[in-house]
Design a protein around this motif. Structure first.
Motif, PDB file in Angstrom:
ATOM      1  N   TYR A   1       0.746  -1.221   0.000  1.00 19.10           N
ATOM      2  CA  TYR A   1       0.178  -0.019  -0.128  1.00 19.10           C
ATOM      3  C   TYR A   1       0.840   1.322   0.037  1.00 19.10           C
ATOM      4  CZ  TYR A   1       0.923   0.232   5.065  1.00 19.10           C
ATOM      5  OH  TYR A   1       1.555   0.328   6.227  1.00 19.10           O
TER       6      TYR A   1
ATOM      7  N   ILE B   1       1.267   4.836   1.851  1.00 19.69           N
ATOM      8  CA  ILE B   1       0.722   5.624   2.851  1.00 19.69           C
ATOM      9  C   ILE B   1       0.343   7.180   2.668  1.00 19.69           C
ATOM     10  CG2 ILE B   1       2.794   6.527   3.818  1.00 19.69           C
ATOM     11  CD1 ILE B   1      -0.182   5.152   5.889  1.00 19.69           C
ATOM     12  N   GLN B   2       0.814   7.619   1.609  1.00 16.71           N
ATOM     13  CA  GLN B   2       0.622   8.869   1.254  1.00 16.71           C
ATOM     14  C   GLN B   2       0.341   8.540  -0.701  1.00 16.71           C
ATOM     15  OE1 GLN B   2       2.775  12.402   1.679  1.00 16.71           O
ATOM     16  NE2 GLN B   2       3.312  11.685   3.766  1.00 16.71           N
TER      17      GLN B   2
ATOM     18  N   PRO C   1      -2.477   7.138  -1.661  1.00 11.55           N
ATOM     19  CA  PRO C   1      -3.052   5.723  -1.790  1.00 11.55           C
ATOM     20  C   PRO C   1      -3.609   5.455  -3.156  1.00 11.55           C
ATOM     21  CG  PRO C   1      -4.385   7.316  -0.446  1.00 11.55           C
ATOM     22  CD  PRO C   1      -3.256   8.129  -0.728  1.00 11.55           C
TER      23      PRO C   1
ATOM     24  N   ARG D   1      -7.647   0.634   7.638  1.00 14.11           N
ATOM     25  CA  ARG D   1      -8.248   1.983   8.170  1.00 14.11           C
ATOM     26  C   ARG D   1      -8.463   1.855   9.520  1.00 14.11           C
ATOM     27  NH1 ARG D   1     -13.152   1.970   3.976  1.00 14.11           N
ATOM     28  NH2 ARG D   1     -13.133  -0.078   5.055  1.00 14.11           N
TER      29      ARG D   1
ATOM     30  N   GLU E   1      -8.639   2.462  -1.840  1.00 10.84           N
ATOM     31  CA  GLU E   1      -7.561   3.257  -1.036  1.00 10.84           C
ATOM     32  C   GLU E   1      -7.986   2.786   0.388  1.00 10.84           C
ATOM     33  OE1 GLU E   1      -9.867   4.473  -3.218  1.00 10.84           O
ATOM     34  OE2 GLU E   1      -9.024   5.749  -4.369  1.00 10.84           O
ATOM     35  N   GLY E   2      -6.781   2.633   1.144  1.00 12.60           N
ATOM     36  CA  GLY E   2      -6.946   2.319   2.471  1.00 12.60           C
ATOM     37  C   GLY E   2      -6.869   0.861   2.766  1.00 12.60           C
TER      38      GLY E   2
ATOM     39  N   HIS F   1       6.286   6.531  -0.803  1.00 13.77           N
ATOM     40  CA  HIS F   1       5.278   6.299   0.183  1.00 13.77           C
ATOM     41  C   HIS F   1       4.830   4.730   0.286  1.00 13.77           C
ATOM     42  CE1 HIS F   1       5.165  10.616   0.239  1.00 13.77           C
ATOM     43  NE2 HIS F   1       4.854  10.708  -0.984  1.00 13.77           N
TER      44      HIS F   1
ATOM     45  N   GLU G   1       2.376   1.728   9.584  1.00 11.42           N
ATOM     46  CA  GLU G   1       1.693   2.856   9.399  1.00 11.42           C
ATOM     47  C   GLU G   1       0.248   2.567   8.537  1.00 11.42           C
ATOM     48  OE1 GLU G   1       4.119   6.548   7.885  1.00 11.42           O
ATOM     49  OE2 GLU G   1       5.521   4.965   7.145  1.00 11.42           O
TER      50      GLU G   1
ATOM     51  N   PHE H   1      -3.997   3.948   7.883  1.00 12.82           N
ATOM     52  CA  PHE H   1      -4.711   5.158   7.583  1.00 12.82           C
ATOM     53  C   PHE H   1      -5.699   5.680   8.741  1.00 12.82           C
ATOM     54  CE2 PHE H   1      -3.565   3.318   3.406  1.00 12.82           C
ATOM     55  CZ  PHE H   1      -3.126   4.295   2.715  1.00 12.82           C
TER      56      PHE H   1
END
Length: 180
Positions: free
Chosen positions: A63, A65-66, A68, A88, A114-115, A141, A178, A180
């Motif tokens: 994934y 983290i930024q 996404p 999430r 996303e997430g 990211h 990390e 969401f």
């Protein structure tokens, strides 16, 4: 196209109507209007990706983290077990996963929003995997949760150890990731 919400309702399985005869087959693999209606929001895809992997190769759980990425994934050759993990932290399904068998024959597609962390393992001798993403790849990211995190207890349908990249072998546990 049939859209089915899975045990984690934001993850949706798409099954196309396939028209076939002795000449071959035809199906509509993507219809933007139907896709947005099924997921309940507007989506723009930024990038298409294509990978080929050998049997027992496991990619993931990835994934960003930024930036996404939502992913619409499918298999055009072979067979994979595809997994989406909800990361999430405020979600009622945080830390839960769903998995589906995707094959060239069943032509199913999975929407991983996303997430979510995403991964798959190849069950056939080889597999070719296509996916659309809602944002561009941003390696700075990118994060990876280890495939065999005991808190996730993903039931990968493989015998023995999978074949991993060096990066995927260094994935972290969900508790240290990390999210969401």
């Amino acid at each position: 196209m049939k859209a089915t919400r899975l045990a984690i309702p934001d993850v949706i399985l798409f099954e196309p109507k396939v028209f076939g005869d002795d000449r071959g087959f035809f199906f509509e693999s993507f219809n933007h209007a139907q896709f947005e209606e099924a997921i309940g929001r507007k989506v723009s895809f930024a990038q298409d990706n294509h990978s080929k992997s050998a049997k027992n190769v496991l990619r993931g759980l990835h994934y960003q983290i930024q930036q996404p990425q939502g992913k619409l994934v499918r298999v055009v050759a072979g067979e994979v077990f595809d997994v989406a993990v909800d990361i999430r932290k405020n979600s009622p399904t945080f830390g839960k996963w769903v998995g589906e068998i995707l094959t060239a024959e069943n032509k199913k597609q999975l929407w991983v929003p996303e997430g979510f962390a995403h991964g798959f393992v190849v069950l056939s001798d080889t597999a070719e995997f296509l996916y659309k993403t809602t944002d561009y790849y941003a390696p700075q990211h990118e994060r990876c949760i280890i495939w065999n995190d005991t808190s996730l207890n993903i039931q990968w349908p493989i015998q023995g150890e999978p074949v991993l990249s060096a990066k995927d072998a260094q994935g972290t546990s969900l508790t240290r990731a990390e999210v969401f």
